[in-house]
Design a protein around this motif. Sequence first.
Motif, mmCIF file in Angstrom:
data_model
loop_
_atom_site.group_PDB
_atom_site.id
_atom_site.type_symbol
_atom_site.label_atom_id
_atom_site.label_comp_id
_atom_site.label_asym_id
_atom_site.label_seq_id
_atom_site.Cartn_x
_atom_site.Cartn_y
_atom_site.Cartn_z
ATOM 1 N N VAL A 117 39.682 38.185 39.058
ATOM 2 C CA VAL A 117 38.649 37.178 39.330
ATOM 3 C C VAL A 117 38.502 36.992 40.838
ATOM 4 C CG1 VAL A 117 38.059 34.724 39.087
ATOM 5 C CG2 VAL A 117 38.869 36.029 37.103
ATOM 6 N N ARG A 118 39.608 36.903 41.553
ATOM 7 C CA ARG A 118 39.578 36.740 43.015
ATOM 8 C C ARG A 118 38.861 37.894 43.703
ATOM 9 N NH1 ARG A 118 44.359 34.155 46.310
ATOM 10 N NH2 ARG A 118 44.469 32.198 45.201
ATOM 11 N N ASP A 122 34.690 42.105 37.689
ATOM 12 C CA ASP A 122 34.362 41.597 36.361
ATOM 13 C C ASP A 122 34.763 42.552 35.248
ATOM 14 O OD1 ASP A 122 33.297 39.348 37.563
ATOM 15 O OD2 ASP A 122 31.248 40.123 37.558
ATOM 16 N N ALA A 125 38.442 42.226 34.782
ATOM 17 C CA ALA A 125 38.732 40.922 34.180
ATOM 18 C C ALA A 125 38.451 40.957 32.681
ATOM 19 C CB ALA A 125 37.907 39.831 34.863
ATOM 20 N N ASP A 135 41.961 32.816 30.418
ATOM 21 C CA ASP A 135 41.312 32.188 31.569
ATOM 22 C C ASP A 135 42.062 30.953 32.054
ATOM 23 O OD1 ASP A 135 39.005 33.718 32.412
ATOM 24 O OD2 ASP A 135 38.228 33.348 30.401
ATOM 25 N N VAL A 138 43.564 31.327 35.499
ATOM 26 C CA VAL A 138 42.659 31.416 36.650
ATOM 27 C C VAL A 138 42.347 30.004 37.124
ATOM 28 C CG1 VAL A 138 40.393 32.234 37.415
ATOM 29 C CG2 VAL A 138 41.665 33.523 35.692
ATOM 30 N N ASP A 142 40.725 30.855 42.711
ATOM 31 C CA ASP A 142 40.444 32.232 42.293
ATOM 32 C C ASP A 142 38.944 32.428 42.096
ATOM 33 O OD1 ASP A 142 43.240 32.747 42.144
ATOM 34 O OD2 ASP A 142 43.291 32.022 40.070
ATOM 35 N N ARG A 143 38.314 31.485 41.417
ATOM 36 C CA ARG A 143 36.866 31.577 41.149
ATOM 37 C C ARG A 143 36.049 31.489 42.447
ATOM 38 N NH1 ARG A 143 38.867 28.222 37.147
ATOM 39 N NH2 ARG A 143 38.895 29.204 35.099
ATOM 40 N N GLY A 146 36.393 34.722 44.361
ATOM 41 C CA GLY A 146 35.607 35.751 43.676
ATOM 42 C C GLY A 146 34.126 35.591 43.936
#
Length: 181
Positions: A117-118, A122, A125, A135, A138, A142-143, A146
Amino acid sequence: WLKRHCELAHPIPPLHAAVRAGDRERVRAELATAEPWQTREAIEEAIARDDREIVRLLLEARGWVDTAGRAHGRWGGGLHAALLLGRDLAMIDMLLAGGASVAARDRDGRTPLAIAVRTANDAAADALRRAGASDAEVDDLDRALGACIAGGRPARGAWRLRISATQRSRSAPATGGMWSS
């Protein structure tokens, strides 16, 4: 003299030398006598070289894939190293099929899914989720990272970055001096 001294003090195991040379036959031969711990760096070296055939050989020999991220994977596993080195989905799938754990953690406690995610990967992931990653592993950071790497912004209100009062006070500029307006 110095090079020879270093080689004597820290000799390169034959398995590692074979992986670095990309010599598949020698890798097969060295696996017969290599210590199990030597497979850890050997797998990581093969991942770094993007040599799927040698990675496959090492996985078949029950190489230590979940601790194979010391140099490139922030002390995580082979999945961490592959993700941080930008390896493709075929490498991720091979590592998963070879027994790499989606629960392995790096030195900061991050799982491969958090790293995927970082790094805005995709496809990786999704593969990790199909292999059982959750999830819940995460976090907002991290989001956010990303999203920055992907060059996009999350939809407004899709997630909120939680910043504690301590973090806010550390990042706020001091009053007075060059920061004052």
